[in-house]
Motif scaffolding. Structure first.
Motif, PDB file in Angstrom:
ATOM      1  N   CYS A 127      76.449 -10.034 -93.328  1.00 32.52           N
ATOM      2  CA  CYS A 127      77.156  -9.141 -92.417  1.00 32.52           C
ATOM      3  C   CYS A 127      76.501  -9.236 -91.049  1.00 32.52           C
ATOM      4  CB  CYS A 127      77.067  -7.691 -92.897  1.00 32.52           C
ATOM      5  SG  CYS A 127      78.004  -7.338 -94.371  1.00 32.52           S
ATOM      6  N   SER A 128      77.286  -9.078 -90.036  1.00 34.60           N
ATOM      7  CA  SER A 128      76.716  -9.101 -88.686  1.00 34.60           C
ATOM      8  C   SER A 128      75.853  -7.860 -88.481  1.00 34.60           C
ATOM      9  CB  SER A 128      77.820  -9.153 -87.639  1.00 34.60           C
ATOM     10  OG  SER A 128      78.473  -7.899 -87.563  1.00 34.60           O
ATOM     11  N   ASP A 129      74.888  -7.977 -87.597  1.00 33.63           N
ATOM     12  CA  ASP A 129      74.044  -6.831 -87.277  1.00 33.63           C
ATOM     13  C   ASP A 129      74.867  -5.695 -86.691  1.00 33.63           C
ATOM     14  OD1 ASP A 129      71.798  -8.141 -88.202  1.00 33.63           O
ATOM     15  OD2 ASP A 129      71.208  -8.879 -86.216  1.00 33.63           O
ATOM     16  N   ASP A 130      75.891  -6.037 -85.905  1.00 40.00           N
ATOM     17  CA  ASP A 130      76.762  -5.008 -85.328  1.00 40.00           C
ATOM     18  C   ASP A 130      77.507  -4.248 -86.421  1.00 40.00           C
ATOM     19  OD1 ASP A 130      76.012  -5.665 -82.761  1.00 40.00           O
ATOM     20  OD2 ASP A 130      77.793  -6.887 -82.360  1.00 40.00           O
ATOM     21  N   PHE A 131      78.012  -4.977 -87.417  1.00 43.78           N
ATOM     22  CA  PHE A 131      78.726  -4.329 -88.511  1.00 43.78           C
ATOM     23  C   PHE A 131      77.789  -3.423 -89.309  1.00 43.78           C
ATOM     24  CE2 PHE A 131      80.445  -4.260 -92.879  1.00 43.78           C
ATOM     25  CZ  PHE A 131      81.636  -3.607 -92.611  1.00 43.78           C
ATOM     26  N   LEU A 132      76.583  -3.902 -89.604  1.00 45.19           N
ATOM     27  CA  LEU A 132      75.610  -3.079 -90.335  1.00 45.19           C
ATOM     28  C   LEU A 132      75.239  -1.834 -89.535  1.00 45.19           C
ATOM     29  CD1 LEU A 132      73.283  -5.829 -91.826  1.00 45.19           C
ATOM     30  CD2 LEU A 132      74.956  -4.422 -93.044  1.00 45.19           C
TER      31      LEU A 132
ATOM     32  N   GLU B 298      75.701   4.062 -88.593  1.00 44.19           N
ATOM     33  CA  GLU B 298      76.122   5.165 -87.726  1.00 44.19           C
ATOM     34  C   GLU B 298      77.188   6.020 -88.406  1.00 44.19           C
ATOM     35  OE1 GLU B 298      77.250   3.356 -84.034  1.00 44.19           O
ATOM     36  OE2 GLU B 298      75.188   2.715 -83.613  1.00 44.19           O
ATOM     37  N   ASN B 299      78.144   5.395 -89.085  1.00 40.57           N
ATOM     38  CA  ASN B 299      79.158   6.155 -89.825  1.00 40.57           C
ATOM     39  C   ASN B 299      78.522   6.993 -90.916  1.00 40.57           C
ATOM     40  OD1 ASN B 299      81.344   5.368 -88.334  1.00 40.57           O
ATOM     41  ND2 ASN B 299      82.029   3.807 -89.775  1.00 40.57           N
TER      42      ASN B 299
END
Length: 157
Positions: free
Chosen positions: A27-32, A37-38
């Protein structure tokens, strides 16, 4: 009679059990970061809901002292949730007779209860194994055996 042909690229049902995850999948770091955050936002919002009692409120509800409630949480006989600031809250609904005596067994059997927030998520999420009811509702309706079976197999969404 119609038959479904299978290409050589498609695994058979028996082969699905032996499939390994792609070791190159990442997974991309942005997605993780988005998922983290969610999760934090969900926990903050859930923690602030009106059914989340302080230790003192829970103690008053069940006729115990705050120290006795803390012992219930520490021994696994009550569900206590901690926020980012270290505050402890308890969902009041766990103290109803339909759930209260069964919480330790559910916690022990539940594959997603490695931490309190996981157990809360399990108890409050609809499950196909319980005909789209939440385990909490199924317990309130007297379906302990169904909930224990569902807990052992994990939530099915």
């Amino acid at each position: 009679m119609d038959t479904v042909s299978q290409t050589s690229d498609s695994p058979t049902p028996a082969q699905y059990a032996s499939l390994e995850p792609d070791p190159g999948f990442r997974c991309s770091d942005d997605f993780l970061q988005h998922l983290r955050e969610n999760n934090k936002r969900f926990r903050r919002e859930r923690f602030a809901e009106g059914d989340m009692f302080t230790v003192e409120q829970a103690a008053s509800m069940i006729g115990q002292t705050a120290e006795q409630v803390l012992e219930l949480v520490h021994s696994g006989r009550a569900l206590g949730l901690v926020n980012e600031q270290g505050e402890l809250r308890l969902p009041f609904w766990q103290f109803y007779d339909s759930l209260w005596p069964h919480l330790p067994t559910i916690k022990a059997d539940c594959v997603s209860a490695s931490e309190p927030w996981g157990l809360l998520n399990y108890l409050e999420s609809p499950s196909r194994g319980l005909r789209e009811k939440t385990p909490r509702i199924a317990l309130e309706q007297g379906h302990l055996d169904d909930v224990l079976r569902d807990a052992r197999w994990g939530p099915t969404f």
